[in-house]
Design a protein around this motif. Structure first.
Motif, PDB file in Angstrom:
ATOM      1  N   TYR A 182       0.704  -1.428   0.364  1.00 47.85           N
ATOM      2  CA  TYR A 182       0.140   0.256   0.158  1.00 47.85           C
ATOM      3  C   TYR A 182       0.776   0.842  -0.160  1.00 47.85           C
ATOM      4  CZ  TYR A 182      -3.586   3.414   0.829  1.00 47.85           C
ATOM      5  OH  TYR A 182      -4.810   4.313   0.644  1.00 47.85           O
ATOM      6  N   GLY A 183       1.991   1.229   0.764  1.00 49.46           N
ATOM      7  CA  GLY A 183       3.211   2.170   0.558  1.00 49.46           C
ATOM      8  C   GLY A 183       3.211   3.304  -0.688  1.00 49.46           C
ATOM      9  N   GLN A 184       3.208   1.617  -1.573  1.00 48.38           N
ATOM     10  CA  GLN A 184       3.186   2.727  -3.044  1.00 48.38           C
ATOM     11  C   GLN A 184       2.384   3.311  -3.564  1.00 48.38           C
ATOM     12  OE1 GLN A 184       4.852  -0.021  -6.133  1.00 48.38           O
ATOM     13  NE2 GLN A 184       5.895  -2.036  -4.543  1.00 48.38           N
ATOM     14  N   VAL A 185       0.947   3.232  -3.366  1.00 50.92           N
ATOM     15  CA  VAL A 185      -0.122   4.100  -3.613  1.00 50.92           C
ATOM     16  C   VAL A 185      -0.857   5.023  -2.571  1.00 50.92           C
ATOM     17  CG1 VAL A 185      -0.560   2.535  -5.107  1.00 50.92           C
ATOM     18  CG2 VAL A 185      -1.767   2.644  -2.736  1.00 50.92           C
ATOM     19  N   ALA A 186      -0.544   5.035  -1.979  1.00 49.36           N
ATOM     20  CA  ALA A 186      -0.589   5.756   0.014  1.00 49.36           C
ATOM     21  C   ALA A 186      -1.113   7.563  -0.646  1.00 49.36           C
ATOM     22  CB  ALA A 186       0.210   5.546   0.734  1.00 49.36           C
ATOM     23  N   GLY A 187      -1.744   7.731   0.524  1.00 51.66           N
ATOM     24  CA  GLY A 187      -1.770  10.048   0.058  1.00 51.66           C
ATOM     25  C   GLY A 187      -3.321  10.202   0.372  1.00 51.66           C
TER      26      GLY A 187
END
Length: 299
Positions: A182-187
């Motif tokens: 999920y860190g690749q799409v977090a925000g």
């Protein structure tokens, strides 16, 4: 003379096999769009688990295409046999001609392995090492979908304009086999978008929590098969994930630390060929009509 426990068990088993072919289209309304927005039709399909010669399933999918949704979202596990790939491409062709997005589940890379059918009654499945004899050419499926115009959301984000709506999408790989990043799409959700939509195959808490915290309005998932074997009334016995049974299928609200998202988990269209049954849990596709959320009351 009574049937006896063996006879009752046989009747239940026969009914479960019949129910696995009793496909149903669910129609659900979800209030997730800004005030004054026109409705948006989203077709959610999941867990097709296609194998050759599944004629009833193919006929149902052909009928679903006639709904002409604004957006199609598939939450993975399209195949249970590489031999069914041409049939999958053929039956999905009308839907692939519409705007769409997808993620993969573990069975998009490898077909299912034998396990005791009754295992659904007491435990969640656990990941196992892949084997070459069960391999599915996921890259061919991915390329076919992307070439047709669907957006690949495995650990990716995208932005679409559909029917006058701006939709921000984000998705993850399959959390059931620890392929979610999920860190690749977090925000934070894009405040300029009419809808922030999260897509994942397996509805694990870590993914749902993160999406809710980021302000994702609607999350779509599959994987659970709705419990597949349920109690009378449809309550799942197990979910095959770390969520409670109340979230295993249908529409609910997922809340984490004061943040909430609307969650829709599809009970899916198929199952493992080694457990080809359903009990009090019909296979399904869902047409979600997204409408305006009610205005928030002033504090």
């Amino acid at each position: 003379m009574g049937l006896g426990s063996v006879g009752v068990g046989a009747l239940i088993g026969a009914g479960a096999l019949v129910e696995a072919q009793a496909f149903v289209l669910r129609r659900i309304e979800a209030a997730v769009l800004p005030s004054g927005s026109a409705p948006l039709k989203v077709l959610h399909i999941s867990d097709i688990h296609l194998t050759p010669r599944q004629h009833e399933k193919l006929a149902f999918l052909r009928g679903v295409a006639a709904l002409e949704p604004d957006l199609v979202v598939s939450t993975g596990d399209h195949l249970s046999s590489a031999l069914a790939m041409p049939q999958l491409f053929d039956v999905l062709a009308p839907l692939l001609a519409r705007p769409g997005a997808f993620v993969f589940g573990s069975n998009d890379f490898e077909g299912p392995h034998f396990r005791m059918p009754t295992a659904y009654l007491w435990a969640n499945s656990t990941p196992r090492a892949p084997t070459a004899d069960k391999a599915i050419p996921a890259d061919k499926v991915r390329d076919h979908f992307v070439t047709a115009g669907w957006v690949d959301l495995d650990d990716a984000r995208a932005r679409l304009e559909i029917a006058g709506h701006i939709i921000e999408l984000r998705g993850t790989g399959d959390a059931h086999v620890n392929q979610d990043h999920y860190g690749q799409v977090a925000g934070p959700a894009d405040p300029q978008a009419d809808l922030s939509l999260g897509v994942t195959h397996a509805p694990y808490r870590r993914v749902l929590d993160a999406m809710a915290d980021d302000g994702v309005a609607l999350i779509l998932a599959g994987h659970t098969h709705g419990g597949q074997v349920c109690l009378p009334g449809g309550r799942p016995i197990v979910t095959n994930a770390d969520i409670g049974p109340e979230y295993a299928k249908g529409l609910s609200t997922w809340t984490h630390e004061g943040h909430s998202s609307v969650l829709h988990v599809s009970a899916g269209l198929g199952s493992s060929p080694y457990a080809p049954y359903r009990l009090f849990c019909r296979p399904e596709a869902t047409l979600l009509t997204l409408v305006s959320a009610p205005p928030k009351r002033a504090a």
